[in-house]
Write an enzyme that holds these catalytic residues in place. Structure first.
Site, PDB file in Angstrom:
ATOM      1  N   LYS A 193       0.862  -1.186   0.000  1.00 20.78           N
ATOM      2  CA  LYS A 193       0.000   0.000   0.000  1.00 20.78           C
ATOM      3  C   LYS A 193       0.898   1.235   0.000  1.00 20.78           C
ATOM      4  CE  LYS A 193      -1.786   2.893   2.453  1.00 20.78           C
ATOM      5  NZ  LYS A 193      -1.620   4.169   1.746  1.00 20.78           N
ATOM      6  N   GLU A 268       9.378   1.148  10.812  1.00 21.58           N
ATOM      7  CA  GLU A 268      10.390   2.197  10.582  1.00 21.58           C
ATOM      8  C   GLU A 268       9.669   3.517  10.769  1.00 21.58           C
ATOM      9  OE1 GLU A 268      13.419   1.686  10.372  1.00 21.58           O
ATOM     10  OE2 GLU A 268      13.587  -0.392   9.700  1.00 21.58           O
ATOM     11  N   CYS A 302      13.251  10.622   7.515  1.00 19.95           N
ATOM     12  CA  CYS A 302      13.016  10.147   8.884  1.00 19.95           C
ATOM     13  C   CYS A 302      14.237  10.335   9.766  1.00 19.95           C
ATOM     14  CB  CYS A 302      12.596   8.686   8.842  1.00 19.95           C
ATOM     15  SG  CYS A 302      13.676   7.695   7.811  1.00 19.95           S
ATOM     16  N   GLU A 399       9.049  15.777  16.100  1.00 18.81           N
ATOM     17  CA  GLU A 399       9.510  15.653  14.719  1.00 18.81           C
ATOM     18  C   GLU A 399       8.738  16.644  13.853  1.00 18.81           C
ATOM     19  OE1 GLU A 399       8.312  12.186  12.389  1.00 18.81           O
ATOM     20  OE2 GLU A 399      10.355  12.039  11.633  1.00 18.81           O
TER      21      GLU A 399
HETATM   22  P1  NAD Z   1       1.866   8.295   7.950  1.00 24.59           P
HETATM   23  O1  NAD Z   1       2.121   7.467   9.149  1.00 24.59           O
HETATM   24  O2  NAD Z   1       0.766   9.261   8.002  1.00 24.59           O
HETATM   25  O3  NAD Z   1       1.575   7.364   6.680  1.00 24.59           O
HETATM   26  C1  NAD Z   1       2.444   6.352   6.258  1.00 24.59           C
HETATM   27  C2  NAD Z   1       1.651   5.321   5.497  1.00 24.59           C
HETATM   28  O4  NAD Z   1       0.736   4.712   6.386  1.00 24.59           O
HETATM   29  C3  NAD Z   1       0.833   5.879   4.342  1.00 24.59           C
HETATM   30  O5  NAD Z   1       0.826   4.947   3.283  1.00 24.59           O
HETATM   31  C4  NAD Z   1      -0.558   5.997   4.964  1.00 24.59           C
HETATM   32  O6  NAD Z   1      -1.587   5.956   4.010  1.00 24.59           O
HETATM   33  C5  NAD Z   1      -0.574   4.773   5.857  1.00 24.59           C
HETATM   34  N1  NAD Z   1      -1.524   4.812   6.970  1.00 24.59           N
HETATM   35  C6  NAD Z   1      -2.040   5.909   7.590  1.00 24.59           C
HETATM   36  N2  NAD Z   1      -2.930   5.523   8.535  1.00 24.59           N
HETATM   37  C7  NAD Z   1      -2.960   4.168   8.532  1.00 24.59           C
HETATM   38  C8  NAD Z   1      -3.658   3.174   9.288  1.00 24.59           C
HETATM   39  N3  NAD Z   1      -4.546   3.486  10.227  1.00 24.59           N
HETATM   40  N4  NAD Z   1      -3.427   1.863   9.024  1.00 24.59           N
HETATM   41  C9  NAD Z   1      -2.526   1.517   8.076  1.00 24.59           C
HETATM   42  N5  NAD Z   1      -1.863   2.401   7.307  1.00 24.59           N
HETATM   43  C10 NAD Z   1      -2.049   3.715   7.537  1.00 24.59           C
HETATM   44  O7  NAD Z   1       3.263   8.957   7.628  1.00 24.59           O
HETATM   45  P2  NAD Z   1       3.596   9.934   6.418  1.00 24.59           P
HETATM   46  O8  NAD Z   1       3.083  11.278   6.792  1.00 24.59           O
HETATM   47  O9  NAD Z   1       3.188   9.330   5.138  1.00 24.59           O
HETATM   48  O10 NAD Z   1       5.200   9.910   6.475  1.00 24.59           O
HETATM   49  C11 NAD Z   1       5.909  10.703   7.341  1.00 24.59           C
HETATM   50  C12 NAD Z   1       6.364   9.911   8.549  1.00 24.59           C
HETATM   51  O11 NAD Z   1       7.044   8.734   8.156  1.00 24.59           O
HETATM   52  C13 NAD Z   1       7.362  10.681   9.387  1.00 24.59           C
HETATM   53  O12 NAD Z   1       7.042  10.543  10.743  1.00 24.59           O
HETATM   54  C14 NAD Z   1       8.688  10.001   9.087  1.00 24.59           C
HETATM   55  O13 NAD Z   1       9.637  10.118  10.080  1.00 24.59           O
HETATM   56  C15 NAD Z   1       8.264   8.605   8.852  1.00 24.59           C
HETATM   57  N6  NAD Z   1       9.244   7.894   8.016  1.00 24.59           N
HETATM   58  C16 NAD Z   1      10.063   6.969   8.606  1.00 24.59           C
HETATM   59  C17 NAD Z   1      11.026   6.311   7.861  1.00 24.59           C
HETATM   60  C18 NAD Z   1      11.934   5.298   8.508  1.00 24.59           C
HETATM   61  O14 NAD Z   1      12.545   4.532   7.789  1.00 24.59           O
HETATM   62  N7  NAD Z   1      12.056   5.268   9.819  1.00 24.59           N
HETATM   63  C19 NAD Z   1      11.146   6.576   6.506  1.00 24.59           C
HETATM   64  C20 NAD Z   1      10.302   7.514   5.930  1.00 24.59           C
HETATM   65  C21 NAD Z   1       9.342   8.163   6.697  1.00 24.59           C
END
Ligand code: NAD
Length: 495
Positions: A193, A268, A302, A399
């Site tokens: 997804k 992650e 991240c 963050e």
């Molecule tokens: P997010 O958590 O809002 O979304 C990430 C993904 O999860 C998207 O595909 C979203 O549609 C999905 N999602 C949202 N709600 C969900 C649910 N209830 N159940 C299942 N899936 C769901 O994060 P974002 O805004 O897309 O990305 C930014 C965040 O990601 C930041 O906090 C960043 O630090 C983190 N990030 C971490 C890494 C890492 O490797 N540690 C890498 C990239 C981004």
């Protein structure tokens, strides 16, 4: 919607298609409707994202389950799976320039970064293609035998099953490959997804994977809303494993949902990583190094080095140098080869980041450079540096996920370590020093999954990547990343 006119040489055939869901080896119409996809540099709509419904997710999981149970992929000789993954790497490489342009157009990242990312995708895929033939357990027969009984005992490493892979928008193709490559190498069948904001490169890779020989049903790609498609995947009782990259808040929610059938979970998550400069650092390395640690990909990384700690004697010089560096970075469209800082992903994200800047201002922190949205149609924010911050400020604790750095001086090494570790996160850390002992001592005391010395943000598929504390569970990349998709079985046989 009219096909988007990207000025030559940016016209990309795949982008202009009517996008659908990739389920069981074919394109299917989504049952959740469509959503606009934006070019964040101009704020214009470039495509429509198909939105998977819970029923679509169920169809994809069933296809994945069928192929897993029938051993369609996991039962294929390892060298054949390796050949297919290698071919996919070749196909991505053959289309790398077009892929990079889609990443720039849809995510906003500078073109040089997008090219590096696409090169890395092929590199990482080939790495895991090689590992398909390195999956084996150990023989414990000698240790078991004795007392008149001879035993043949061994461990077998088996794919965990159907893996649900949920990815964010900040490195769309890269995060897709970081999860899909080890999952397929392990022999899992997968349902991916991608973020609803950046679905396009993932859909194209799905089609190329079929061309490379990945059988129908083994790799399914369904963009959709997190609360609908993501949640349906996490809740599905036929999914054995979730690997999630995204925010810590959603990660915690996923852990609760995954309890339904005790799915294996890899997370992650977010970060608030420290970047530490010692008086003895080579400042020609440290200043741009610490600068790009936070401003690369507009801080939407991240492991962005968002908290700067500078040894007191050098503090003014480093902050001044960084302010000069930050204001010299060209902010603009990623297609401009001079651009170093692209837009944020969305209007919403720009508002979130500028509201953090406002909160820093209100809390009395000093803005050394930047300080708000940058002009233009797109979702730009100026590279911003705060000085005179305190550990309890929101901008220091949370963050921000944007180009915002908070700077703090330090004098005593123990205080520095306490400050650097004073965060609920533990993803990355940077150390700039020319003293080898200092580097090793500090690396030893930092609570972070990745420590970079006199550089920042290096990743390699042979090195594990992941976080301590609330930055996640488990590791990606490397053999650890592969093992996250394997179950271990112990077999005892009396001879
Ligand atoms: P997010 O958590 O809002 O979304 C990430 C993904 O999860 C998207 O595909 C979203 O549609 C999905 N999602 C949202 N709600 C969900 C649910 N209830 N159940 C299942 N899936 C769901 O994060 P974002 O805004 O897309 O990305 C930014 C965040 O990601 C930041 O906090 C960043 O630090 C983190 N990030 C971490 C890494 C890492 O490797 N540690 C890498 C990239 C981004």
């Amino acid at each position: 919607m009219a096909a988007v006119q990207i000025p030559a040489p940016h016209s990309i055939a795949f982008l202009n298609r009517r996008h659908r869901l990739w389920i069981d080896g074919e394109w299917r119409d989504p049952r959740g409707g469509f959503q606009d996809v934006y070019d964040p540099a101009s704020g214009t709509v470039i495509a429509q994202c198909p939105l998977a419904s819970a029923e679509d997710v169920d169809d994809a999981v069933r296809a994945a389950r069928r192929t897993f149970d029938a051993r369609v992929w996991r039962g294929m000789p390892a060298q054949e799976r390796a050949r297919i993954l290698w071919k996919l790497a070749d196909l991505i490489e053959a289309n790398a320039e077009e892929f990079a342009k889609i990443e720039v157009l849809n995510n906003g990242m500078p073109i040089a970064f997008a090219r590096w990312m696409m090169g890395s995708c092929s590199h990482w895929l080939r790495h895991f293609a090689g590992l398909t033939q390195q999956i084996f357990g150990r023989n414990a027969s000698a240790a078991m035998s004795g007392g008149g009984m001879q035993v043949h005992a061994y461990t077998a490493h088996e794919p965990v099953g159907v893996a649900g892979l949920i990815i964010p928008w900040n490195g769309p193709a890269g995060t897709f490959i970081i999860k899909v490559a080890p999952a397929l190498a392990a022999g899992c069948s997968v349902v991916v997804k991608p973020s609803e904001l950046t679905p396009i490169t993932a859909l194209w890779i799905a089609e190329l994977a079929a061309e490379a020989g990945v059988p129908p049903g083994v790799l399914n790609v369904l963009p959709g809303l997190g609360s609908v498609a993501g949640q349906a995947l996490v809740d599905h009782l036929d999914v054995d494993k979730i690997s999630f990259t995204g925010s810590t808040a959603v990660g915690k929610h996923i852990v609760k949902s995954a309890a339904s059938n005790l799915k294996r979970v890899t997370l992650e998550l977010g970060g608030k990583s420290p970047c530490i400069v010692f008086d003895d650092a080579d400042m020609d390395v440290a200043i741009p190094g610490a600068g790009m640690a936070i401003f690369a990909n507009s801080g939407q990384v991240c492991f962005a080095g968002s908290r700067l700690f500078v040894q007191k004697k050098s503090y003014d010089r480093v902050v001044e140098g960084l302010a000069k560096f930050a204001s010299s970075l060209k902010v603009g469209s990623g297609f401009d080869p001079e651009t170093m800082v692209g837009p944020l992903i969305s209007e919403k994200q720009r508002e979130r980041v500028t509201s953090y800047i406002e909160s820093g201002r209100r809390d009395g922190a000093e803005i050394v450079t930047g300080g708000g949205a940058a002009p233009g149609q797109g979702f730009f924010v100026q590279p911003t540096i705060f000085a005179n911050t305190r550990a309890d400020l929101k901008i220091v604790k949370e963050e921000i996920f944007g180009p915002v750095l908070v700077a703090t001086p330090w004098e005593d090494l123990d205080d520095l370590i306490r400050l650097a570790n004073d965060t609920r996160y533990g993803l990355g850390a940077g150390v700039f020093t020319t003293n080898l002992s200092t580097a090793h001592r500090v690396a030893d005391r930092l609570q972070a999954g990745n420590v970079w010395v006199n550089t920042y943000g290096l990743m390699h598929p042979s090195m594990p990547f992941g976080g301590y504390k609330e930055s996640g569970w488990g590791r990606e990349m490397s053999t650890e990343g592969l093992e996250a998709y394997l179950e271990k079985k112990s077999v005892f046989m009396a001879l």
